[in-house]
Write a protein that holds these residues in place. Structure first.
Motif, PDB file in Angstrom:
ATOM      1  N   GLU A  93       0.708  -1.282  -0.214  1.00 19.35           N
ATOM      2  CA  GLU A  93      -0.079  -0.041   0.291  1.00 19.35           C
ATOM      3  C   GLU A  93       0.389   1.188   0.027  1.00 19.35           C
ATOM      4  O   GLU A  93       2.058   1.262   0.992  1.00 19.35           O
ATOM      5  CB  GLU A  93      -0.900   0.157   1.163  1.00 19.35           C
ATOM      6  N   GLY A 122      -2.458   4.027   1.899  1.00 14.85           N
ATOM      7  CA  GLY A 122      -3.087   3.156   2.021  1.00 14.85           C
ATOM      8  C   GLY A 122      -3.729   2.973   1.047  1.00 14.85           C
ATOM      9  O   GLY A 122      -4.908   2.446   0.712  1.00 14.85           O
ATOM     10  N   ARG A 123      -3.325   3.161  -0.566  1.00 16.75           N
ATOM     11  CA  ARG A 123      -3.663   2.552  -1.998  1.00 16.75           C
ATOM     12  C   ARG A 123      -3.353   1.264  -1.768  1.00 16.75           C
ATOM     13  O   ARG A 123      -2.395   1.286  -2.063  1.00 16.75           O
ATOM     14  CB  ARG A 123      -4.103   3.620  -2.704  1.00 16.75           C
ATOM     15  N   HIS A 176      -7.373   0.040  -6.103  1.00 14.98           N
ATOM     16  CA  HIS A 176      -7.115   2.238  -6.355  1.00 14.98           C
ATOM     17  C   HIS A 176      -6.264   1.400  -7.936  1.00 14.98           C
ATOM     18  O   HIS A 176      -6.368   2.754  -8.075  1.00 14.98           O
ATOM     19  CB  HIS A 176      -6.075   2.705  -5.722  1.00 14.98           C
ATOM     20  N   VAL A 196      -3.920   2.735 -11.039  1.00  9.74           N
ATOM     21  CA  VAL A 196      -3.555   4.376 -11.082  1.00  9.74           C
ATOM     22  C   VAL A 196      -3.486   4.913 -10.292  1.00  9.74           C
ATOM     23  O   VAL A 196      -2.241   5.668  -9.637  1.00  9.74           O
ATOM     24  CB  VAL A 196      -3.129   4.624 -12.599  1.00  9.74           C
ATOM     25  N   ASN A 197      -4.843   5.241  -9.654  1.00  4.79           N
ATOM     26  CA  ASN A 197      -4.120   6.211  -8.271  1.00  4.79           C
ATOM     27  C   ASN A 197      -3.709   5.997  -6.886  1.00  4.79           C
ATOM     28  O   ASN A 197      -3.534   6.356  -6.586  1.00  4.79           O
ATOM     29  CB  ASN A 197      -6.306   5.953  -7.846  1.00  4.79           C
ATOM     30  N   LEU A 254      -1.451   5.508  -7.383  1.00  2.00           N
ATOM     31  CA  LEU A 254       0.491   6.961  -7.486  1.00  2.00           C
ATOM     32  C   LEU A 254       0.047   7.890  -7.636  1.00  2.00           C
ATOM     33  O   LEU A 254       0.955   8.965  -8.130  1.00  2.00           O
ATOM     34  CB  LEU A 254       0.855   5.808  -8.790  1.00  2.00           C
ATOM     35  N   SER A 255      -1.084   8.348  -6.826  1.00  3.91           N
ATOM     36  CA  SER A 255      -1.791  10.167  -6.925  1.00  3.91           C
ATOM     37  C   SER A 255      -0.395  10.122  -6.339  1.00  3.91           C
ATOM     38  O   SER A 255      -0.420   9.778  -4.574  1.00  3.91           O
ATOM     39  CB  SER A 255      -2.720   9.562  -6.449  1.00  3.91           C
TER      40      SER A 255
END
Ligand SMILES: Nc1ncnc2c1ncn2[C@@H]1O[C@H](COP(=O)(O)OP(=O)(O)OP(=O)(O)O)[C@@H](O)[C@H]1O
Ligand SMILES: [Mg+2]
Lengths: 284, 318
Positions: free
Chosen positions: B64, B67-68, B73, B75-76, B78-79
């Motif tokens: 993670e 937390g993602r 999630h 590609v999100n 990698l935000s």
């Protein structure tokens, strides 16, 4: 436990949509010398070809060859019959066979896939760019050939394939329709080039192998006794325009050609997509 | 929410065929820290970072970032994350600036407005219009950092960032990383250089052949490190070795002298002894630093792993 941990609030920044990625890919393509040269070539080369053939003895053994001095409508059909042998598969593959594999060549998959775009977005952006570009090339090629032929040779009536004479007024739509039948197989070859370049990760193979496969398919198609299988070849749809130029036109082969080409397109793109989604990006 | 880790990798494993490149490792990076993943060639550092970026999929384990996770999630996840893997790669026929502008297009937001700033930060403004094909290795490395900073990240991931840089470039790179860390950015970097990690990292995971052999803070690592070693060469090394042993120092003989390890005051006394005895001192150099020595002990020892007193940590956070 992980589920209980709230994810960080989405960043203020919005991820670019697929349209943005498509524009991105098109910008990249437009910056390539190769693609610009190809567009210019699609306009200039037919002019040269028509002018040269106008000074030669008509080639008697090729479809419409014997008429190239007597009807400006015969010339684009003669060029079309010649082009589908390897020129159209090559034109279809030049960009499509490179657009994925050049990321492998430059080691840039990791560069673009560590930004904010998904593999799916990249796949569709590249695929649509290749498709759009190839359609543009085909349109330029057809427009340049037809215009030059009419200007150089003239707009005399067109001899039909069952001996009838097609008046000039009807000939132009038929010639355009004949060229339009090449759209489906060109898109099929585009998808084939994409598949081969995605799987081999090599731009040279991506560009060359669809041409070679096209020639093999033509060879197989010219063998006798393969009537059912022949219809499934991606090169067969290139010849369906013959049916449009008979005294009693038949359209069934055109329809079959479109369906067969669509089949190739869907299968090739589906395999390429799944492959790209799953592959490990380890190079670069 | 603030206790969400920047990176929470638990029991990650990745094999290439029969070779297990990363074997059940756990790495946890808190927000705001500068974290080093240290290991010799082939330890699995790059493989771990590739998994973090979703370039390859772990065979097992979870990962993670803020937390993602990638499976949930996409590609999100990698935000807010940016960085590069191995040597950064760009389109060679385009200029450095054009490359950055293109990449900004894939980042969205205000990335395009930051091109000038990031070029300036890495010192490439003067060469921004040159084609990347003509860039030196170090310039590409700096362009890599610039392209990461375009994203205005919260987590910066750098795979051996000093690779290929000249000494001044290495100094600048380390200073830049520290400066960024001071703004609250979390930095995860890999390295094979203990000295580098010691200089810029707060915490470290040491890897060897795909496994974690140690993790903890640099301060804790210093406690575990052996004494500073000195290389001594004299006109009579055998006699000097006897004197060293008499002082309780650890001695190993080398081709061109003795390696002496022990508290600094005992080494000082030994030098006085040698000179008093009438032996001429021909050389005195500091060998590898204590942490470097520890790193080699951890990563070169037979499969048994860490020396006595060290826990073969799996990496779980304290
Ligand atoms: N694509 C691949 N196919 C097969 N084996 C691979 C691949 N990539 C890495 N490996 C192997 O996995 C192991 C770990 O490699 P990795 O690149 O992660 O090491 P590293 O710690 O980054 O080393 P270095 O300091 O040399 O960069 C090595 O043994 C390497 O040979
Ligand atoms: Mg590496």
């Amino acid at each position: 436990m992980t589920a209980a941990v709230p994810a960080v609030a989405p960043a203020a920044r919005r991820r670019p949509g697929t349209a943005t990625v498509l524009r991105w890919e098109a910008t990249k393509l437009a910056a390539q010398v190769r693609s610009r040269a190809l567009l210019i070539g699609a306009v200039v080369v037919p002019i040269a070809v028509v002018l040269i053939f106008n000074t030669q003895l008509p080639p008697k053994d090729t479809i419409y060859g014997r008429h190239i001095h007597t009807s400006g409508y015969a010339v684009p059909l003669f060029v079309l019959a010649f082009a589908h042998q390897w020129v159209l598969p090559l034109l279809a593959a030049l960009v499509a066979g490179d657009i994925f594999a050049n990321e492998d060549q430059h080691g840039t998959w990791k560069t673009i896939l560590t930004r904010s775009v998904s593999r799916t977005q990249i796949f569709w952006a590249k695929t649509l760019t290749a498709v759009g570009f190839n359609l543009l090339v085909l349109v330029l090629l057809a427009a340049s050939t037809i215009t030059t032929s009419l200007l150089v040779v003239g707009s005399q009536p067109l001899p039909g394939l069952s001996g009838q004479l097609i008046p000039a007024g009807h000939a132009l739509p038929l010639v355009i329709a004949s060229w339009a039948t090449a759209v489906a197989p060109v898109l099929g070859f585009t998808a084939l080039a994409i598949l081969l370049s995605v799987v081999t990760r090599n731009p040279t193979i991506g560009v060359a192998s669809p041409v070679v496969l096209g020639m093999i398919m033509q060879l197989v198609g010219s063998l006798g006794g393969l009537n059912k299988a022949r219809r499934l070849l991606l090169t067969t749809p290139f010849e369906t325009w013959h049916g449009l130029l008979t005294a009693h036109p038949f359209h069934a082969p055109v329809t079959t050609g479109v369906i067969v080409s669509a089949g190739w397109l869907v299968v090739c793109l589906a395999i390429a997509y799944l492959y790209l989604r799953r592959r490990d990006i380890t190079g670069g | 929410m603030s206790d969400v880790l920047a990176v929470n990798a638990v029991n990650l494993t990745k094999a290439y065929g029969s070779l297990t490149a990363v074997n059940n490792i756990t790495v946890q990076v808190a927000r705001g820290e500068v974290y080093g993943v240290l290991g010799p060639n082939g330890a699995g550092k790059t493989t771990f970072l590739r998994m973090l970026f979703g370039l390859i999929r772990p065979d097992s384990g979870t990962l993670e970032v803020f937390g993602r996770s990638w499976p949930r999630h996409g590609v999100n996840s990698l935000s807010g994350v940016a960085g590069f893997i191995e040597s950064p790669k760009f389109y060679p026929a385009l200029s450095g600036r054009r490359n950055l502008r293109l990449l900004a297009g894939l980042d969205g937001g205000d990335a395009a407005d930051r091109v000038d700033d990031v070029l300036d930060m890495v010192g490439l403004t003067a060469r921004q219009h040159d084609k990347v094909r003509g860039y030196s290795f170090g310039m590409r490395q700096r362009l890599g950092v610039a392209s990461a900073l375009l994203r205005n990240p919260r987590l910066l991931v750098l795979d051996e960032p000093a690779n290929g840089l000249d000494p001044a470039g290495i100094r600048d790179m380390r200073a830049l990383v520290r400066r960024l860390a001071d703004t609250g950015l979390t930095v995860l970097l890999s390295s094979h250089d203990m000295g580098e990690v010691e200089q810029i990292c707060d915490n470290v995971t040491i890897m060897k052949a795909g496994t974690v052999v140690h993790h903890g803070s640099i301060a804790a690592l210093r406690e575990l490190a052996p004494e500073q070693a000195h290389r001594i060469s004299t006109t009579d090394d055998d006699r000097a070795a006897e004197l060293a042993r008499a002082r309780g120092l650890e001695v190993t003989t080398a081709d061109d002298g003795l390696d002496v390890r022990g508290p600094q005051k005992d080494v000082d006394a030994l030098i006085a002894d040698i000179v008093d005895t009438g032996i001429a001192l021909r050389g005195l150099t500091r060998d590898e630093t204590p942490l470097e020595a520890l790193f080699f002990m951890l990563t070169e020892s037979a499969p048994a792993g860490p020396p006595a007193g060290l826990d073969a940590a799996t990496g779980g956070r304290r």
